[in-house]
Design a protein around this motif. Structure first.
Motif, short mmCIF file in Angstrom:
data_model
loop_
_atom_site.label_atom_id
_atom_site.label_comp_id
_atom_site.label_asym_id
_atom_site.label_seq_id
_atom_site.Cartn_x
_atom_site.Cartn_y
_atom_site.Cartn_z
N ILE A 28 0.83 -1.20 0.00
CA ILE A 28 0.00 0.00 0.00
C ILE A 28 0.87 1.25 0.00
CG2 ILE A 28 -1.79 1.26 1.29
CD1 ILE A 28 -2.76 -1.27 -0.09
N GLY A 29 2.13 1.12 0.40
CA GLY A 29 3.04 2.26 0.37
C GLY A 29 3.05 3.02 1.68
N ASP A 30 3.50 4.28 1.61
CA ASP A 30 3.73 5.03 2.84
C ASP A 30 2.56 5.94 3.23
OD1 ASP A 30 3.89 6.96 0.89
OD2 ASP A 30 5.95 7.57 1.33
N GLU A 31 1.40 5.83 2.53
CA GLU A 31 0.29 6.72 2.85
C GLU A 31 -0.30 6.45 4.23
OE1 GLU A 31 -2.19 5.97 -0.53
OE2 GLU A 31 -3.51 4.62 0.57
N LEU A 32 -0.01 5.28 4.80
CA LEU A 32 -0.47 4.96 6.14
C LEU A 32 0.66 5.01 7.17
CD1 LEU A 32 -2.85 1.96 5.32
CD2 LEU A 32 -3.51 4.29 5.88
N ALA A 33 1.82 5.55 6.78
CA ALA A 33 3.00 5.50 7.63
C ALA A 33 2.82 6.28 8.93
CB ALA A 33 4.22 6.02 6.88
N ASP A 34 2.05 7.36 8.90
CA ASP A 34 1.87 8.18 10.10
C ASP A 34 0.78 7.64 11.03
OD1 ASP A 34 3.82 9.93 9.25
OD2 ASP A 34 2.41 11.28 8.27
N TYR A 35 0.14 6.56 10.60
CA TYR A 35 -0.99 6.02 11.36
C TYR A 35 -0.67 4.61 11.81
CZ TYR A 35 -2.75 9.80 8.50
OH TYR A 35 -2.88 11.01 7.86
N HIS A 36 -1.35 4.22 12.88
CA HIS A 36 -1.19 2.85 13.39
C HIS A 36 -2.55 2.17 13.29
CE1 HIS A 36 0.73 -0.31 15.78
NE2 HIS A 36 -0.47 -0.45 16.36
N GLN B 185 0.63 6.94 14.76
CA GLN B 185 1.76 6.10 15.13
C GLN B 185 2.52 6.71 16.31
OE1 GLN B 185 2.56 3.02 13.73
NE2 GLN B 185 3.88 2.93 15.52
N SER B 186 2.63 8.02 16.33
CA SER B 186 3.35 8.69 17.42
C SER B 186 2.64 8.49 18.76
CB SER B 186 3.50 10.19 17.12
OG SER B 186 2.24 10.80 16.92
N LYS B 187 1.30 8.48 18.74
CA LYS B 187 0.54 8.26 19.97
C LYS B 187 0.71 6.82 20.46
CE LYS B 187 -2.41 9.41 23.20
NZ LYS B 187 -2.08 10.44 24.21
N TYR B 188 0.67 5.88 19.52
CA TYR B 188 0.89 4.48 19.88
C TYR B 188 2.29 4.30 20.46
CZ TYR B 188 1.85 -0.50 19.32
OH TYR B 188 2.21 -1.80 19.55
N ASP B 189 3.29 4.91 19.83
CA ASP B 189 4.68 4.76 20.29
C ASP B 189 4.87 5.30 21.70
OD1 ASP B 189 5.38 3.62 17.87
OD2 ASP B 189 6.14 5.50 17.01
N ALA B 190 4.05 6.28 22.09
CA ALA B 190 4.20 6.89 23.41
C ALA B 190 3.54 6.07 24.53
CB ALA B 190 3.61 8.30 23.39
N LEU B 191 2.78 5.04 24.17
CA LEU B 191 2.13 4.21 25.18
C LEU B 191 3.14 3.36 25.93
CD1 LEU B 191 -0.93 2.91 23.11
CD2 LEU B 191 -0.97 4.69 24.88
N THR B 192 2.76 2.90 27.10
CA THR B 192 3.60 1.97 27.84
C THR B 192 3.66 0.63 27.10
OG1 THR B 192 1.78 1.08 29.15
CG2 THR B 192 2.90 3.05 30.01
N ASP B 193 4.65 -0.15 27.41
CA ASP B 193 4.76 -1.47 26.80
C ASP B 193 3.54 -2.33 27.14
OD1 ASP B 193 7.18 -0.79 25.70
OD2 ASP B 193 8.38 -1.80 27.25
N GLU B 194 3.02 -2.17 28.35
CA GLU B 194 1.85 -2.94 28.77
C GLU B 194 0.63 -2.56 27.93
OE1 GLU B 194 4.82 -2.83 31.96
OE2 GLU B 194 3.86 -1.27 30.77
#
Length: 340
Positions: free
Chosen positions: A128-136, A239-248
């Motif tokens: 699909i390419g990078d159009e979804l790269a900023d999203y999780h 994706q940035s919001k997901y990355d900021a979550l705890t590992d749990e």
């Protein structure tokens, strides 16, 4: 004096006690009216399953209604942190997700489950390419093949589109309408009831899943079944919001995400489609037809290359992408049919 000593002792004890753990709460904007079937079948059960496992790590707070999130602004609402996750149809934002519109390619027969499997496979492979790269994307929700629905006019052939104003949700659907002498209209789903009721539109390209929730059975009379392309929506975070979550928290969301979950959503949508068509049939005063095989093959032969060419003009590498999409859906449907 005694009260001051007691207060000081309590304060000191509190300072030595670890802070209580509070779950990360993610507001989930669905953009749907509360009683919409997709909330009852997919959004609310999914959120409940996450919350059951989320404990003190993460909780999802579903919020319904277009005041918070709408089909037009669902991406912006997530980007502005009005909500932390949202549901939206990628076809409603074609300028942002042009490659994802490959899922709307017509004349590729496959169930919603097959569409789900095929799209998730291409996404995970990077096709699909990078159009979804900023999203999780947490999971994708496929929609079945669209059909032709007219109000007050026979629907037995594509020739019946001539002279009609038809609401469409993608460039591909618009191309089919134009090629058969109709006028495509860009009208989002929540506005189609009024357009059909007032005669501003004569029909729509839509799956049956939309009928109970948007009462389209009240403003259509004749239906023509043919594989005219599906559609894809997604429940996602930045994706940035997901990355900021705890590992749990990530682990909980990961357990309720991905292609296996997406496939399950496809199964739910297939049953929803069958039930919705049954709902329309039960209303009476509706006619149902299937496009004759000879006409379908003729139209497919004439239109499919034109549609692929148009897609390739809008999307670099579009022809190769369509070929990969067709192969992925076909392989997925064969896997389903074999019971795998």
């Amino acid at each position: 004096m005694g009260k001051r000593l007691l207060a000081g002792a309590l304060a000191a004890a509190t300072a030595l006690t670890p802070f209580a753990s509070f779950a990360e709460t993610l507001v989930f904007g669905t953009g749907n009216v509360p009683m919409h079937p997709i909330n009852k079948l997919i959004m609310e059960p999914w959120a409940a399953a996450v919350n059951a496992d989320g404990g003190d790590a993460v909780q999802v707070d579903p919020r319904h209604g277009p005041a918070l999130v709408s089909p037009n602004n669902y991406v912006d609402r997530v980007m502005d942190d009005v909500v932390q996750m949202a549901w939206g149809m990628l076809a409603f934002d074609p300028g942002r997700f042009p490659r994802s519109l490959v899922a709307t390619t017509p004349f590729i027969d496959g169930s919603a489950e097959a569409i789900a499997m095929g799209f998730c496979e291409l996404y995970e492979a990077g096709t699909i390419g990078d159009e979804l790269a900023d999203y999780h994307p947490l999971f994708f929700v496929p929609f079945p093949q669209t059909k032709v629905h007219l109000n007050g006019s026979p629907a037995t052939s594509f020739k019946d589109l001539a002279g009609k104003k038809i609401a469409t949700g993608s460039p591909v659907a618009a191309a089919i309408v134009s090629a058969n002498g109709g006028t495509p209209l860009s009208i989002i789903l929540p506005e189609q009831y009024q357009a059909l009721q007032r005669g501003n539109a004569d029909g729509t390209f839509m799956s049956y899943t939309a009928f109970p929730g948007f009462k389209l059975n009240e403003v259509t009379t004749d239906h023509l079944d043919a594989p005219l392309g599906g559609a894809i929506g997604m429940v996602f975070m930045l994706q940035s919001k997901y990355d900021a979550l705890t590992d749990e928290a990530k682990a909980v969301l990961d357990a309720h995400s991905g292609c296996d979950v997406t496939r399950e959503m496809g199964k739910i949508v297939d049953q929803w489609e069958a039930d919705s068509k049954g709902f329309v049939q039960a209303q009476g005063d509706h006619t149902f037809n299937t496009l004759p095989d000879a006409e379908f093959e003729a139209i497919k032969t004439n239109l499919f290359p034109v549609i692929v060419k148009g897609f390739a003009e809008r999307v670099p590498g579009g022809e190769e992408l369509v070929n990969e999409w067709k192969a992925a859906v076909t392989e997925a449907q064969e896997q389903i049919d074999s019971g795998a």
